[in-house]
Design a protein around this motif. Structure first.
Motif, PDB file in Angstrom:
ATOM      1  N   VAL A  45       7.703  -3.053  -8.308  1.00 21.77           N
ATOM      2  CA  VAL A  45       8.845  -3.274  -7.415  1.00 21.77           C
ATOM      3  C   VAL A  45       8.389  -3.971  -6.142  1.00 21.77           C
ATOM      4  O   VAL A  45       9.012  -4.911  -5.660  1.00 21.77           O
ATOM      5  N   LYS A  46       7.276  -3.489  -5.633  1.00 21.01           N
ATOM      6  CA  LYS A  46       6.726  -4.063  -4.401  1.00 21.01           C
ATOM      7  C   LYS A  46       6.536  -5.572  -4.570  1.00 21.01           C
ATOM      8  O   LYS A  46       7.009  -6.380  -3.749  1.00 21.01           O
ATOM      9  N   GLY A  47       5.853  -5.953  -5.660  1.00 21.22           N
ATOM     10  CA  GLY A  47       5.580  -7.376  -5.883  1.00 21.22           C
ATOM     11  C   GLY A  47       6.853  -8.173  -6.078  1.00 21.22           C
ATOM     12  O   GLY A  47       7.019  -9.278  -5.540  1.00 21.22           O
ATOM     13  N   MET A  48       7.774  -7.623  -6.858  1.00 15.85           N
ATOM     14  CA  MET A  48       9.019  -8.357  -7.135  1.00 15.85           C
ATOM     15  C   MET A  48       9.821  -8.556  -5.852  1.00 15.85           C
ATOM     16  O   MET A  48      10.391  -9.623  -5.636  1.00 15.85           O
ATOM     17  N   ARG A  49       9.852  -7.539  -5.031  1.00 11.19           N
ATOM     18  CA  ARG A  49      10.592  -7.699  -3.764  1.00 11.19           C
ATOM     19  C   ARG A  49       9.904  -8.724  -2.872  1.00 11.19           C
ATOM     20  O   ARG A  49      10.564  -9.506  -2.190  1.00 11.19           O
ATOM     21  N   ASP A  50       8.573  -8.714  -2.903  1.00 10.47           N
ATOM     22  CA  ASP A  50       7.845  -9.722  -2.123  1.00 10.47           C
ATOM     23  C   ASP A  50       8.193 -11.120  -2.605  1.00 10.47           C
ATOM     24  O   ASP A  50       8.227 -12.070  -1.829  1.00 10.47           O
ATOM     25  N   ALA A  51       8.475 -11.229  -3.900  1.00 12.50           N
ATOM     26  CA  ALA A  51       8.837 -12.541  -4.447  1.00 12.50           C
ATOM     27  C   ALA A  51      10.307 -12.844  -4.189  1.00 12.50           C
ATOM     28  O   ALA A  51      10.788 -13.918  -4.548  1.00 12.50           O
ATOM     29  N   GLY A  52      11.029 -11.931  -3.599  1.00 11.72           N
ATOM     30  CA  GLY A  52      12.424 -12.185  -3.263  1.00 11.72           C
ATOM     31  C   GLY A  52      13.413 -11.698  -4.308  1.00 11.72           C
ATOM     32  O   GLY A  52      14.584 -12.063  -4.284  1.00 11.72           O
ATOM     33  N   ILE A  53      12.943 -10.834  -5.218  1.00 19.37           N
ATOM     34  CA  ILE A  53      13.850 -10.324  -6.244  1.00 19.37           C
ATOM     35  C   ILE A  53      14.327  -8.934  -5.815  1.00 19.37           C
ATOM     36  O   ILE A  53      13.516  -8.083  -5.444  1.00 19.37           O
TER      37      ILE A  53
END
Lengths: 323, 357, 612, 277
Positions: free
Chosen positions: C443-451
């Protein structure tokens, strides 16, 4: 030899911060067999502290400052709490507390409380003996002895409770009985019955002398031989009942009487608080007359001059201007 | 009609209310789990359907639905609607069936622990739960109250040290306390076993060896609950005791020159009455109360059974456990109500005057 | 009312009598143990193993569902009831148990039954026993082993002479019109345990031929078994099995030797951290549980297969399944961007204590038996690796735009048409801490990618039903968790197969491809996936097989219907030499790294020696 | 006012108040003093060091940040649960104690019902029917909805004792309605008592949240002191000697609860003169 002697008794409380509160100062009186002394004063005047002092019951933070209390010539000062508990309380000096309504342990039967009292002061008494003695004593009180002894306090009427308390307190024939407002919670009829009972006991010699503490001066009139008026830890006037009630000399006594006599006897709502102002803080040393702040006839020097007991018109008064 | 037997009337009246409470509780406990969104069979099928064809999965699912009484059954066959889908049994039908079974002394079969009977699960676990909790609660209650009464009576240095310590102990989260006990006394010092109810190489029996082992394994779980419980009780008792200490009857008792021990006894006897209610409550809820202790010490007991039952919507298990909790809470409360009626003459007198409680 | 009272009285009775009779909580049979020390099992003769049984043992019925039956009866445990064959996950070989594999082709799988094999009641294990369990699904559709009948049309029995001994030869005939899958049959031959037909036929006839009634029996009183151990006693705290000194295989397989430990005790712990403590204190000899930071336990004598990271042998792939029917998850570019946004290194280090190799894109592991099908070139060409910038670029290229709040945190995301997309949720069972950590990192990575994604930790009671019904955006799942001969085919099958495709909704359930990837009948439908899945099981040529797997893996990487997160051991395997020594490990790999009751690892029991 | 003055003289009260205010201040200004980050800042379970004063958790996150977040959550849950439990409990308790008779019995029955149904049953059932699962607020609500029984019992006893007091009988004779009597005559007398009940309910709310999280039923949407402990337990931190995963959050919980207990006890002494000596 007097039955009960108090000489210059002063008592103080020691607070946690080392402060001394002089709750009782320089109280002296003597009592002879058969005498009833009434002590009256506002609440907070040191009556209750005095009571503890008169029993030799010095439980921290209460300490004796000076003076002596003697019962039958025997001093109560400088004795161990255990000694006082075993040999003085109930046997020499006994207490009839205020509000007998709650004075009996609600979860014990009257006879058990009484038996505890006997057990606390006498060694190796068997139960049977205790109960027969109890019954004998309670039979004097004109109640249904069996019912009272076998009841829990909640099951008794106010009068029965008060009489049980008196019965228990006088069980060991003390020389001195101190009664603190013994009738204040009772209706007029019961009051009379209880007072009659006290006289009976005194007459029968079950106890020798009695101190009757109340703020109801009119009641004292019918009960006491002598009356002491207490204010801010001091006796301000001590005299016969006649003297105090009908011819008060100290300004405080006068004010008290003024507030009192208008009230119907037995009506407890009217408290002697009609005097303006409040008693002084006993934590601070007081040089002059303690009543000066509230005294209607105070003079400027009253606040400075230490007031000593002096005889005025055949009684003791603590006011240099009383006459 | 019972006017002349006020005590009996009191007992019957209290009992009546408790019985009513019992009925309502059983009903709520039956319907509450069924209000949830998920079906227990879905949970089971989620675990056991992988690799099955759709057809076989459906057959298996239906056999579970039938087995657990969640569909209507007529002459051993599932009743089906026009589309051939099974007709679900309504909540009321299930309830009627449940009550009928209860009267036969059958609490049903657990879904999750299939084919184990709910009654068997309870019978296996409850002795441990009681063995862990009952002595702990009783000792904690008694010792806490005695210490609290002493602190109230003595005040002074004892109270000034004892009281903040008791307060601090009861502020401590007990589960962390349990874990720290395990870490220090089991892992670091190796004085006590870290987990289990008795040594693994022993089979439970009435032998000396088993009892000794069980006692040894009992030490840490016991203390993990005991200290905090006793601390809490002591605080309550101390404040009740100080309250009682100011009452007229204690002052009078002192003036009468009663012995100190007698006065403490007076104090204890009166201050204890409100504390009894608390005791009833902890005794009543002890069945479900040991869950965290069970987890921390892998201790046998009912707590885990209840938790997994609820997590998996194991209706019969939930019903069985809550029935047990209901009965124990209500009986404990009822007993204390009656007991206080007898111990406290004030309540008893109230009855005779006819004031109810 | 009177009866209600009876129940009350009865329950209170249970309560009180239980208190007085602690020994009654022994569950099955309060049977007195027979060994010399009175009431205990001597440590030098007893092996303590744990991790296969977590709850109360409920039944020892081999016909019950595998999740219902307790160790060592449920699952694939072969201590009491034995399978025909065992799979060695180290070398991929099929080893003999009750039978020996003779041949395998696309028509049939042939197994010779060991003529020495005997049940504990003295009767021989025969083809009747094998047929009973493999064909039970034909008689009862709700049989736990009903899955076998989809794959075989029948079992032919012939008497043959092998080295002068008359042997029953069993031919499992592949159902060519049906699933046509000899690979799965091979799985079944090592997963299905043979039960004594004469015992269960009798039980069936006693119960009016009602399988449900027989499944309810606990079969815990001196059961008739063929394996080297039999049930001794059990309670909610442990299960004890005792060595059978008349085990047929001692002579027939192990050269007259019996297993070392006389008893095996499986303690039942209620908390994960107890396994580590028990191993460190020497109360447990081996375990198969996730113990974080295992290297810290080395000083206390706890060892693993490998001495260094990743400590275990990878065998299964926890992954995020994607609901490919929901926008924007139906867009494969979006899915590939998700794959590029996950920090796999963090997952490996933080979520699983480094117990995973650095993973390569795709569904095929780069090492072990399936390593031969792995193509590094393909992975590089078609696969997506962690690269935040790349993920952002992929999203932008596909028309997605992220909108941020004033404080710089992500607010929402819009699609090509500029519509606001809903927040996506990743379902995972609450309390499964390693999975929770994986999801958090993803989740952390996906949110960092703007998702716009959030963790959706749900109670297990909600997780299990959500999976087959497709009630999720993304969901944690570990398909094909057991290492069997059919890997990696079975992994692809459970992610990509459209064989039973049904849309999300109603009572529709899919037990594989829960993400509803590759819907048949649409123009996007990729026929190649299903035909590859169909052909791989019947390919025998290694080159063809490799090519087929490459094709399939390529499609997986291009379409990204799921997001593999790390490669973990099939089962964890930790052991202590404090009481029993000679456990297999990387330097002494005589058996696969599994506890000695699964597949080819049972032979560990014959190699263990008391340490003192 | 006088009571407050008396209270401020009590060292116990002052200690409790200072400790409690310290936790509140930490929760309020913590985020401004310390940059809260939920990012990975170091390796797993790194011991305390300059860049992470209380070390890192299993995901390499800064424990100071987690603890500030957790403290805020725990205080929120405590107050939410405390307000609900005190309100519901006080209203039902006063009403039952004052009314007596069958209404009292009925309320007593409802109280018993809530004791009989384990709180985590309700928690799991409600959270399973909500799409977002267990939020912090939901947990606070449920703790409040299941712990009011205690306040109800305590307040009931007080209210029943007040009922027979003269001024209340007088008000009843004067024809005031039940509600009016309760609001005008009973509540003011019980205000101090209700305040103490509230303090205890907040403390028990904070402990309950931690216990619920410990079973694994904690909030799924945020960090709380309970979830920090649960994570540490699940990750075997204690066994590996990772004290910083346990001790700080335990200390914070203990300090808050201890502070509240101190306040309660000293307030009890101030409001009830018999305890004052």
């Amino acid at each position: 030899m007097s039955v009960f002697e108090v000489q210059n008794l002063s008592l103080h409380y020691l607070t946690r911060f080392g402060q001394k509160i002089h709750a009782v100062t320089d109280v002296s009186f003597t009592m002879e067999k058969g005498e009833i002394l009434g002590i009256a004063g506002e609440s907070g005047c040191g009556k209750s502290t005095l009571v503890n002092g008169l029993m030799g019951l010095f439980i921290p933070p209460l300490y004796p400052t000076s003076g002596d209390v003697r019962v039958g010539g025997e001093s109560l000062m400088n004795r161990s709490p255990k000694d006082i508990r075993e040999n003085v309380l109930c046997r020499k000096v006994s207490m009839i507390p205020q509000g007998a309504f709650n004075a009996l342990n609600p979860t014990c039967k009257v006879k058990d409380i009484a038996a505890d009292v006997i057990a606390a002061h006498m060694k190796e008494v068997d139960k049977k003996h205790i109960y027969s003695r109890l019954r004998e004593r309670f039979d004097l009180f004109g109640m249904n002895t069996d019912k009272v002894l076998n009841s829990h306090p909640i099951q008794l009427t106010a009068g029965e409770r008060q009489r049980s308390v008196i019965g228990i307190s006088t069980l060991l024939n003390p020389q001195m009985v101190i009664a603190d407002e013994p009738t204040s919670a009772l209706d007029v009829t019961t009051q009379k019955v209880v007072i009659k009972m006290i006289f009976d006991l005194l007459e029968k010699g079950i106890f020798s002398t009695m101190i009757f503490i109340t703020h109801e001066l009119p009641l004292l009139r019918h009960v006491a031989d002598n009356i002491a008026i207490m204010y801010a830890g001091e006796f301000v006037e001590v005299g016969t009942t006649e003297q105090i009630v009908f011819d008060p000399r100290h300004p405080y006594t006068k004010a008290l009487m003024g507030a009192m006599l208008s009230a119907e006897p037995g009506q407890k709502q009217k408290k002697p608080t009609a005097i303006e102002g409040a008693p002084p803080n006993l934590a601070n040393p007081i040089e002059g007359c303690r009543f000066a702040e509230r005294c209607p006839v105070a003079k400027p020097e009253c606040r400075k001059n230490k007031q000593d007991i002096r005889m005025v018109a055949g009684r003791q008064v603590r006011c240099e201007y009383a006459e | 009609m019972l006017k002349q037997y006020p005590t009996l009337r009191y007992i019957l009246q209290r009992g009546g209310w408790y019985f009513l409470t019992f009925l309502v509780a059983v009903t709520i406990n039956f319907f509450l789990p069924r209000l949830g969104a998920n079906n227990p069979v879905d949970i089971i099928m989620g675990k056991s359907a992988s690799g099955l064809s759709a057809e076989n999965a459906r057959i298996k699912e239906e056999s579970y639905l039938k087995e657990f009484g969640l569909v209507k059954v007529d002459k051993g066959e599932i009743v089906r609607n026009a589309e051939g889908k099974p007709v679900k049994a309504s909540g009321l039908e299930q309830f009627a069936n449940y009550i009928k079974m209860c009267f036969k002394g059958d609490l049903g079969t657990s879904f999750q622990k299939y084919p184990k009977k709910v009654l068997d699960v309870i019978a296996e676990a409850v002795p441990w739960t009681i063995a862990l909790q009952l002595p702990t609660i009783l000792f904690g209650w008694i010792i806490g109250n005695v210490l609290g009464a002493l602190a109230a009576y003595r005040r002074g240095v004892f109270d000034r040290v004892f009281f903040p310590v008791a307060l601090l102990i009861s502020s401590f989260p007990f589960f962390v306390f349990g874990m720290l006990l395990v870490y220090y006394f089991a892992v670091v010092l190796n004085w006590f076993p870290a987990m289990g109810g008795y040594a693994q190489e022993i089979i439970p029996s009435f032998s000396f060896e088993f009892l000794r082992s069980a006692a040894y394994y009992y030490v840490l779980p016991f203390f993990s609950i005991f200290l905090i419980l006793a601390g809490g009780q002591a605080i309550g008792m101390r404040s009740m005791g100080i309250y009682e200490l100011g009452t007229d009857y204690i002052k009078y008792a002192k003036w009468l020159g009663l012995k100190e021990s007698k006065i403490i006894a007076y104090l204890f006897r009166n201050a204890m009455l409100p504390q009894l209610t608390g005791l009833a409550l902890s005794l009543g809820t002890m069945i479900s109360g040991a869950l965290i202790t069970e987890m921390i010490f892998s201790y046998p007991g009912l707590g885990m059974a209840i938790l997994t039952a609820i997590q998996n919507n194991d209706y019969p298990m939930i019903q069985g456990c809550t029935l047990l909790i209901t009965i124990s809470v209500l009986i404990a409360n009822f007993t204390v109500d009656i007991l206080i009626g007898f111990l406290d003459p004030r309540v008893k007198a109230g009855l005779q005057i006819g004031k109810g409680n | 009312m009177k009866k209600g009272k009876n129940v009350t009285v009865f329950l209170m009775g249970v309560l009180l009598s239980g208190l007085l009779a602690l020994q009654s909580c022994g569950g099955g049979k309060p049977k007195e143990p027979t060994d010399e020390s009175g009431s205990s099992f001597p440590r030098t003769k007893t092996l303590y193993l744990a991790g296969s049984q977590w709850g109360d043992p409920n039944t020892f019925n081999p016909l019950a569902e595998s999740w219902q039956a307790a160790w060592p009866v449920g699952d694939r445990f072969n201590l009491m009831y034995e399978p025909l064959l065992a799979y060695n996950s180290l070398d991929g070989k099929i080893e003999p148990v009750l039978g020996t594999l003779v041949s395998k082709d696309n028509d049939s799988i042939v197994v010779d039954l060991n003529p020495e094999a005997k049940w504990s009641d003295g009767t021989p294990v025969t083809s009747a026993d094998v047929k009973f369990i493999f064909e039970l699904g034909r008689r009862f559709k709700n049989a736990a082993t009903a899955f076998t009948v989809e794959f075989i049309t029948g079992i032919n029995v012939a008497k043959v002479d092998v080295n002068g001994v008359s042997v029953e030869r069993l031919s499992f005939i592949v159902d060519k019109k049906g699933r046509n899958n000899p690979l799965v049959i091979l799985d079944h031959l090592q997963a299905v345990r043979i039960v004594p037909a004469h015992v269960f036929e009798k039980l069936l006839s006693e119960n009016n031929n009602d399988l449900s009634a027989v499944q309810k029996l606990k079969i815990d009183d001196n059961p008739v078994v063929s394996g080297p151990y039999n049930l001794e006693t059990y309670s909610n705290e442990k299960i004890v099995v005792k060595r059978r000194d008349d085990y047929w295989g001692a002579k027939a397989i192990y050269g007259g030797k019996l297993p070392g430990p006389q008893y095996i005790i499986h303690p039942i712990f209620k908390s994960n951290d107890h396994f580590a403590i028990a191993l460190q204190k020497g109360n447990l000899d081996a375990s198969q549980t996730f113990i974080p930071r295992i290297w810290l336990k080395k000083k206390d004598g706890v060892s693993t297969w490998k001495a260094d990271a990743p400590y275990y042998v990878p065998g299964s792939i926890p992954m995020l399944l994607i609901n490919t029917t929901k926008a924007p998850l139906n867009d494969k570019n979006f899915r590939r961007a998700l794959a590029a946004a996950i920090n796999y290194a963090n997952i490996k280090e933080l979520a699983v204590s480094g117990y995973s190799p650095d993973i390569q894109p795709g569904l095929i592991m780069q090492s072990g038996i399936e390593g031969k099908y792995f193509s590094a070139d393909d992975a590089k060409t078609y696969g997506v690796t962690y690269n935040l910038e790349n993920a952002k670029k992929m999203l932008a290229d596909a028309g997605y735009r992220s909108v941020f709040k004033s404080d710089g945190s992500l607010d929402y995301m819009t699609d090509k048409a500029g519509n606001k997309l809903p927040t996506l949720s990743i379902k995972s069972p609450a309390g499964w801490s390693d999975w929770e950590a994986m999801v958090s990192i993803a989740v952390k990575g996906m949110r960092d990618a703007g998702i716009d994604v959030r963790e959706g930790f749900v109670d297990a009671g909600l997780y299990w039903p959500a999976l087959p019904s497709g009630d999720f955006d993304l969901i944690m799942h570990k398909p094909a968790a057991a290492v069997t001969p059919s890997l990696p085919w079975s992994r692809f099958e459970s992610i990509m197969s459209s064989r039973n495709w049904v849309p999300v909704g109603g009572d529709n359930k899919m037990n594989e491809n829960q993400g509803r990837y590759n819907q048949p009948g649409t123009k996007e439908y990729n026929k190649a996936v299903d035909s590859l899945l169909k052909v791989i099981p019947i390919l025998s040529d290694d080159a063809q097989l490799t090519e087929a797997y490459r094709q399939l893996n390529k499609i997986f990487m291009q379409d990204q219907p799921a997001l593999p997160l790390c490669h973990l051991a099939e089962q964890y395997y930790e052991f202590s030499n404090a009481n029993w020594k000679n456990w297999p490990d990387e330097t002494n790999p005589y058996a696969p790294p599994l506890l000695p009751w699964i597949g080819a690892s049972t032979k560990i029991l014959w190699q263990l020696q008391p340490a003192k | 006012m006088k009571i407050l003055k008396n209270l401020l003289k009590s060292p116990m009260f002052v200690t409790g108040l200072v400790l409690f205010l310290a936790t509140i201040i930490l929760a309020l200004i913590g985020p401004y003093v310390h940059t809260i980050t939920m990012e990975r800042v170091g390796p797993q379970y790194a011991p305390p060091a300059a860049q992470y004063l209380l070390g890192t958790d299993d995901l390499g996150r800064d424990y100071v940040s987690l603890l500030i977040r957790g403290l805020r959550s725990s205080l929120y849950v405590g107050f939410l649960a405390g307000i609900i439990a005190t309100t519901v409990g006080t209203l039902l308790g006063i009403y039952g104690g004052f009314k007596g008779g069958w209404i009292d019995d009925l309320i007593n029955m409802i109280t018993n019902l809530f004791i009989v149904i384990p709180s985590f049953v309700i928690l799991i059932l409600i959270s399973s029917s909500l799409k977002d699962g267990r939020s912090l607020t939901l947990i606070g609500l449920i703790i409040g909805m299941t712990t009011w029984t205690w306040s109800a019992r305590a307040v009931r006893a007080q209210s029943a004792a007040l009922k027979s007091k003269d001024h209340i009988s007088l008000a009843k004779i004067n024809g005031d309605g039940t509600l009016a009597v309760i609001v005008k005559h009973i509540l003011p007398y019980l205000a101090s008592y209700v305040f103490m009940v509230f303090i205890l309910q907040v403390a028990s709310g904070i402990l309950s949240e931690a216990a619920i999280s410990m079973i694994g039923l904690g909030p799924l949407d945020t960090v709380s002191l309970g979830t920090i402990l649960n994570q540490a337990k699940n990750n075997g931190a204690l066994g590996d000697g990772v004290w910083w995963a346990f001790i700080p959050s335990t200390v914070i919980i203990t300090v808050i609860v201890f502070a509240l207990y101190l306040i309660n006890t000293s307030a009890e002494g101030a409001f009830n003169p018999r305890l004052r000596k």
